[in-house]
Structure formats: structure tokens, C-alpha cells
Scaffold this motif. Structure first.
Motif, PDB file in Angstrom:
ATOM      1  N   TYR A  91      -2.721  24.313 -14.040  1.00  0.00           N
ATOM      2  CA  TYR A  91      -2.916  22.964 -13.512  1.00  0.00           C
ATOM      3  C   TYR A  91      -1.670  22.109 -13.746  1.00  0.00           C
ATOM      4  O   TYR A  91      -1.225  21.386 -12.848  1.00  0.00           O
ATOM      5  CB  TYR A  91      -4.138  22.332 -14.175  1.00  0.00           C
ATOM      6  N   ARG A  92      -1.099  22.188 -14.939  1.00  0.00           N
ATOM      7  CA  ARG A  92       0.116  21.416 -15.229  1.00  0.00           C
ATOM      8  C   ARG A  92       1.289  21.883 -14.369  1.00  0.00           C
ATOM      9  O   ARG A  92       2.086  21.079 -13.893  1.00  0.00           O
ATOM     10  CB  ARG A  92       0.494  21.531 -16.707  1.00  0.00           C
ATOM     11  N   SER A  93       1.378  23.183 -14.164  1.00  0.00           N
ATOM     12  CA  SER A  93       2.488  23.736 -13.383  1.00  0.00           C
ATOM     13  C   SER A  93       2.438  23.280 -11.926  1.00  0.00           C
ATOM     14  O   SER A  93       3.476  23.160 -11.272  1.00  0.00           O
ATOM     15  CB  SER A  93       2.473  25.262 -13.442  1.00  0.00           C
ATOM     16  N   LEU A  94       1.248  23.017 -11.414  1.00  0.00           N
ATOM     17  CA  LEU A  94       1.102  22.613 -10.016  1.00  0.00           C
ATOM     18  C   LEU A  94       1.463  21.147  -9.791  1.00  0.00           C
ATOM     19  O   LEU A  94       1.702  20.729  -8.655  1.00  0.00           O
ATOM     20  CB  LEU A  94      -0.336  22.870  -9.549  1.00  0.00           C
ATOM     21  N   GLN A  95       1.499  20.361 -10.876  1.00  0.00           N
ATOM     22  CA  GLN A  95       2.053  19.000 -10.853  1.00  0.00           C
ATOM     23  C   GLN A  95       1.457  18.116  -9.758  1.00  0.00           C
ATOM     24  O   GLN A  95       2.181  17.453  -9.016  1.00  0.00           O
ATOM     25  CB  GLN A  95       3.584  19.058 -10.706  1.00  0.00           C
ATOM     26  N   GLN A  96       0.136  18.086  -9.685  1.00  0.00           N
ATOM     27  CA  GLN A  96      -0.525  17.207  -8.724  1.00  0.00           C
ATOM     28  C   GLN A  96      -0.844  15.854  -9.378  1.00  0.00           C
ATOM     29  O   GLN A  96      -1.088  15.774 -10.579  1.00  0.00           O
ATOM     30  CB  GLN A  96      -1.815  17.863  -8.224  1.00  0.00           C
ATOM     31  N   ILE A 127      -5.262  20.435 -28.064  1.00  0.00           N
ATOM     32  CA  ILE A 127      -3.826  20.226 -27.898  1.00  0.00           C
ATOM     33  C   ILE A 127      -3.394  20.531 -26.472  1.00  0.00           C
ATOM     34  O   ILE A 127      -2.566  19.814 -25.885  1.00  0.00           O
ATOM     35  CB  ILE A 127      -3.040  21.074 -28.916  1.00  0.00           C
ATOM     36  N   GLU A 128      -3.951  21.572 -25.865  1.00  0.00           N
ATOM     37  CA  GLU A 128      -3.624  21.874 -24.465  1.00  0.00           C
ATOM     38  C   GLU A 128      -4.093  20.752 -23.535  1.00  0.00           C
ATOM     39  O   GLU A 128      -3.412  20.421 -22.563  1.00  0.00           O
ATOM     40  CB  GLU A 128      -4.257  23.199 -24.040  1.00  0.00           C
ATOM     41  N   ILE A 129      -5.257  20.180 -23.833  1.00  0.00           N
ATOM     42  CA  ILE A 129      -5.743  19.067 -23.009  1.00  0.00           C
ATOM     43  C   ILE A 129      -4.846  17.850 -23.185  1.00  0.00           C
ATOM     44  O   ILE A 129      -4.512  17.159 -22.208  1.00  0.00           O
ATOM     45  CB  ILE A 129      -7.203  18.730 -23.357  1.00  0.00           C
ATOM     46  N   MET A 130      -4.439  17.570 -24.418  1.00  0.00           N
ATOM     47  CA  MET A 130      -3.533  16.451 -24.653  1.00  0.00           C
ATOM     48  C   MET A 130      -2.196  16.676 -23.960  1.00  0.00           C
ATOM     49  O   MET A 130      -1.604  15.748 -23.395  1.00  0.00           O
ATOM     50  CB  MET A 130      -3.318  16.250 -26.160  1.00  0.00           C
ATOM     51  N   ALA A 131      -1.707  17.918 -23.981  1.00  0.00           N
ATOM     52  CA  ALA A 131      -0.465  18.245 -23.279  1.00  0.00           C
ATOM     53  C   ALA A 131      -0.623  18.018 -21.777  1.00  0.00           C
ATOM     54  O   ALA A 131       0.299  17.554 -21.092  1.00  0.00           O
ATOM     55  CB  ALA A 131      -0.072  19.696 -23.549  1.00  0.00           C
ATOM     56  N   THR A 132      -1.807  18.330 -21.265  1.00  0.00           N
ATOM     57  CA  THR A 132      -2.092  18.142 -19.839  1.00  0.00           C
ATOM     58  C   THR A 132      -2.137  16.663 -19.488  1.00  0.00           C
ATOM     59  O   THR A 132      -1.575  16.237 -18.465  1.00  0.00           O
ATOM     60  CB  THR A 132      -3.420  18.818 -19.464  1.00  0.00           C
ATOM     61  N   LEU A 133      -2.792  15.855 -20.315  1.00  0.00           N
ATOM     62  CA  LEU A 133      -2.849  14.418 -20.077  1.00  0.00           C
ATOM     63  C   LEU A 133      -1.456  13.797 -20.163  1.00  0.00           C
ATOM     64  O   LEU A 133      -1.087  12.947 -19.340  1.00  0.00           O
ATOM     65  CB  LEU A 133      -3.783  13.747 -21.083  1.00  0.00           C
ATOM     66  N   PHE A 134      -0.680  14.225 -21.145  1.00  0.00           N
ATOM     67  CA  PHE A 134       0.682  13.695 -21.298  1.00  0.00           C
ATOM     68  C   PHE A 134       1.539  14.043 -20.084  1.00  0.00           C
ATOM     69  O   PHE A 134       2.259  13.198 -19.546  1.00  0.00           O
ATOM     70  CB  PHE A 134       1.315  14.254 -22.570  1.00  0.00           C
ATOM     71  N   SER A 135       1.432  15.290 -19.631  1.00  0.00           N
ATOM     72  CA  SER A 135       2.178  15.722 -18.451  1.00  0.00           C
ATOM     73  C   SER A 135       1.751  14.929 -17.222  1.00  0.00           C
ATOM     74  O   SER A 135       2.585  14.538 -16.396  1.00  0.00           O
ATOM     75  CB  SER A 135       1.952  17.223 -18.218  1.00  0.00           C
ATOM     76  N   ALA A 136       0.451  14.664 -17.108  1.00  0.00           N
ATOM     77  CA  ALA A 136      -0.066  13.911 -15.964  1.00  0.00           C
ATOM     78  C   ALA A 136       0.448  12.480 -15.969  1.00  0.00           C
ATOM     79  O   ALA A 136       0.803  11.924 -14.917  1.00  0.00           O
ATOM     80  CB  ALA A 136      -1.589  13.937 -15.973  1.00  0.00           C
ATOM     81  N   ILE A 137       0.500  11.869 -17.154  1.00  0.00           N
ATOM     82  CA  ILE A 137       1.000  10.493 -17.251  1.00  0.00           C
ATOM     83  C   ILE A 137       2.486  10.441 -16.895  1.00  0.00           C
ATOM     84  O   ILE A 137       2.942   9.550 -16.170  1.00  0.00           O
ATOM     85  CB  ILE A 137       0.764   9.941 -18.666  1.00  0.00           C
ATOM     86  N   LYS A 138       3.249  11.401 -17.405  1.00  0.00           N
ATOM     87  CA  LYS A 138       4.685  11.424 -17.113  1.00  0.00           C
ATOM     88  C   LYS A 138       4.949  11.568 -15.623  1.00  0.00           C
ATOM     89  O   LYS A 138       5.892  10.980 -15.084  1.00  0.00           O
ATOM     90  CB  LYS A 138       5.364  12.580 -17.863  1.00  0.00           C
ATOM     91  N   CYS A 140       2.835  10.756 -13.171  1.00  0.00           N
ATOM     92  CA  CYS A 140       2.019   9.865 -12.348  1.00  0.00           C
ATOM     93  C   CYS A 140       2.875   8.739 -11.767  1.00  0.00           C
ATOM     94  O   CYS A 140       3.655   8.109 -12.499  1.00  0.00           O
ATOM     95  CB  CYS A 140       0.889   9.275 -13.195  1.00  0.00           C
ATOM     96  N   PRO A 141       2.764   8.464 -10.468  1.00  0.00           N
ATOM     97  CA  PRO A 141       3.486   7.321  -9.887  1.00  0.00           C
ATOM     98  C   PRO A 141       3.132   6.030 -10.619  1.00  0.00           C
ATOM     99  O   PRO A 141       1.965   5.811 -10.981  1.00  0.00           O
ATOM    100  CB  PRO A 141       2.985   7.289  -8.434  1.00  0.00           C
ATOM    101  N   LYS A 142       4.118   5.180 -10.861  1.00  0.00           N
ATOM    102  CA  LYS A 142       3.892   3.970 -11.653  1.00  0.00           C
ATOM    103  C   LYS A 142       2.809   3.081 -11.071  1.00  0.00           C
ATOM    104  O   LYS A 142       2.056   2.444 -11.809  1.00  0.00           O
ATOM    105  CB  LYS A 142       5.205   3.189 -11.781  1.00  0.00           C
ATOM    106  N   GLU A 143       2.714   3.044  -9.746  1.00  0.00           N
ATOM    107  CA  GLU A 143       1.730   2.169  -9.129  1.00  0.00           C
ATOM    108  C   GLU A 143       0.302   2.699  -9.290  1.00  0.00           C
ATOM    109  O   GLU A 143      -0.666   1.964  -9.109  1.00  0.00           O
ATOM    110  CB  GLU A 143       2.026   1.985  -7.642  1.00  0.00           C
ATOM    111  N   ARG A 144       0.150   3.979  -9.659  1.00  0.00           N
ATOM    112  CA  ARG A 144      -1.179   4.557  -9.828  1.00  0.00           C
ATOM    113  C   ARG A 144      -1.733   4.336 -11.231  1.00  0.00           C
ATOM    114  O   ARG A 144      -2.950   4.274 -11.421  1.00  0.00           O
ATOM    115  CB  ARG A 144      -1.125   6.059  -9.520  1.00  0.00           C
ATOM    116  N   ILE A 176       4.370   5.522 -23.090  1.00  0.00           N
ATOM    117  CA  ILE A 176       4.615   5.475 -21.647  1.00  0.00           C
ATOM    118  C   ILE A 176       3.789   4.364 -21.002  1.00  0.00           C
ATOM    119  O   ILE A 176       4.288   3.594 -20.170  1.00  0.00           O
ATOM    120  CB  ILE A 176       4.286   6.830 -21.001  1.00  0.00           C
ATOM    121  N   LEU A 177       2.514   4.269 -21.385  1.00  0.00           N
ATOM    122  CA  LEU A 177       1.639   3.258 -20.801  1.00  0.00           C
ATOM    123  C   LEU A 177       2.117   1.848 -21.135  1.00  0.00           C
ATOM    124  O   LEU A 177       2.117   0.957 -20.275  1.00  0.00           O
ATOM    125  CB  LEU A 177       0.205   3.462 -21.298  1.00  0.00           C
ATOM    126  N   VAL A 178       2.535   1.640 -22.381  1.00  0.00           N
ATOM    127  CA  VAL A 178       3.013   0.313 -22.795  1.00  0.00           C
ATOM    128  C   VAL A 178       4.295  -0.051 -22.050  1.00  0.00           C
ATOM    129  O   VAL A 178       4.506  -1.212 -21.676  1.00  0.00           O
ATOM    130  CB  VAL A 178       3.232   0.276 -24.323  1.00  0.00           C
TER     131      VAL A 178
END
Length: 220
Positions: A91-96, A127-138, A140-144, A176-178
Motif C-alpha cells: 500500500y505504501r509503495s503504491l503511493q495513493q 509500527i508498520e501502521i504508523m509508518a504507513t500513516l507517516f508516509s501518507a501524511i508526507k 498527501c497534498p497540502k490542501e487535502r 508535519i501537521l503543525v
């Protein structure tokens, strides 16, 4: 398809022989660091395979989105650790882009994986889920991001963790969020405040004690 990409993919698959494709990134093996185990969540070999598959087979954007959705569903519905970890890595590799439904699934899986773990050494899936959330935030388009305020409270909640890697991911997500969110916007503040969890265990006394805990730990 690119002939070079096909050759690289064939070579990558052939190198594995009879061993697992990612034997050096076994989902259950980490590096001992004091009393805790640190896991490598970069999954570089898996990312290489996914990238080469894209280049070789020339998938459509719709197919990649569907693949990403199926990988996330498999990760969140499975009870098999290996399936969960590899599905999250795909899922992380697909970068959606992250959406509300995907975030809801990941947060629920994170909560479940934490509540059912038998000891503080059982950290691989959270830890894998946290890595996934972190990757998603990084990614993620800023406006989203303002449309995903739950991310803020997930980050804050995980700062309660005494697991070093979980805490670091939570702090990195919060940073990142701040940096991106405009907390001077009254509408955003109202939205975040509306999602403030009603019950905390342990109790929530603000960010300062959580950040101080991290500052007092040499590892963080």
C-alpha cells in the motif's frame, strides 16, 4: 513496456532463487536496541519490485488505485501478521492519496493491534501502521490535510506510547501537521476541537507533558 525495465524485473525476481523475495526484510526480524526492537520499515526491495512492475506492465491509474485499495483492505481485515505487514508495505509503495475512508481503516487497525498485543515487545504491526500513516501524511497534498483532522489526534494519542519507534513516528507526523495546517483558522480549530476524544487512557493533560517525556528520553 520498457525492455530494460523487463530485464531488471526478471533479474530481481531471479535473484531470489528459492528464498523469499525479501528475505533480508523479514517482517518478524528487527534490531535489538536496549530493551526494545527496532524494525526497518523502508521495504526498499519491495518498492523496487513494485516500481519495476509499473514500468514493465504500464498499469493505468485506475488499476493502481484499485490495487492500493485492495492492499489496504487485506491489511486491515487479515489477522495474519505476515499478510498485514506485506499488504501495508505494498500500500505504501503504491503511493495513493489518503482519504477519509482509508484513514478510518488504518486508525481502527492501529487501535485493535495495540489493544490486543500481549506485551510491549509485540510492536511490529503498530509500527508498520504508523509508518504507513507517516508516509501518507508526507505524500498527501497540502490542501487535502485540513480535511483529515483526525490525523492530528491520532498523532497526539500515539505520543503516549512508550515504544520508541511509535513515539518517533507520532512526533514526526505531528511536526508535519503543525508545519502545514493553519491553526489560526477558526474553522480548522473548531473542526479539530470537535474531534477531541471524549475519553483518554491514560488521561490527556496536554501536549507539553508528552513532549517533555520525549525530551527526557535519549532515544527520542
Amino acid at each position: 513496456p520498457s525492455a530494460r525495465a523487463y530485464q531488471e524485473l526478471d533479474s530481481a525476481l531471479s535473484l531470489s532463487g528459492i528464498r523469499p523475495l525479501w528475505n533480508r526484510e523479514c517482517f518478524g526480524v528487527g534490531v535489538q536496541a536496549g530493551s526494545q526492537v527496532i524494525f526497518d520499515t523502508r521495504n526498499s526491495q519491495l518498492q523496487q519490485i513494485v516500481r519495476l512492475v509499473f514500468q514493465t506492465l504500464n498499469f493505468s491509474a485506475e488499476f493502481i488505485q484499485q490495487w492500493s485499495s485492495e492492499a489496504l483492505k487485506r491489511a486491515c481485515r487479515s489477522g495474519v501478521p505476515g499478510t498485514i505487514v506485506r499488504s501495508l508495505q505494498i500500500y505504501r509503495s503504491l503511493q495513493q492519496p489518503l482519504d477519509g475512508d482509508s484513514l478510518h481503516m488504518l486508525v481502527n487497525k492501529l487501535y485493535l493491534s495495540i489493544t490486543v498485543r500481549k506485551s510491549l515487545t509485540d510492536t511490529r504491526i503498530p509500527i508498520e501502521i504508523m509508518a504507513t500513516l507517516f508516509s501518507a501524511i508526507k505524500g498527501c497534498p497540502k490542501e487535502r490535510l485540513p480535511r483529515l483532522p483526525k490525523l492530528f489526534w491520532v498523532s497526539v494519542a500515539m505520543l503516549h506510547s512508550v515504544i520508541t519507534q511509535e513515539f518517533i513516528y507520532a512526533l514526526s507526523m505531528l511536526q508535519i501537521l503543525v508545519d502545514i495546517l493553519d491553526f489560526s483558522d477558526p474553522d480548522l480549530r473548531a473542526l479539530i476541537h470537535a474531534l477531541l476524544p471524549k475519553q483518554w487512557n491514560p488521561s490527556f493533560r496536554g501536549l507539553a507533558p508528552l513532549l517533555l517525556k520525549g525530551m527526557c528520553c535519549q532515544a527520542t
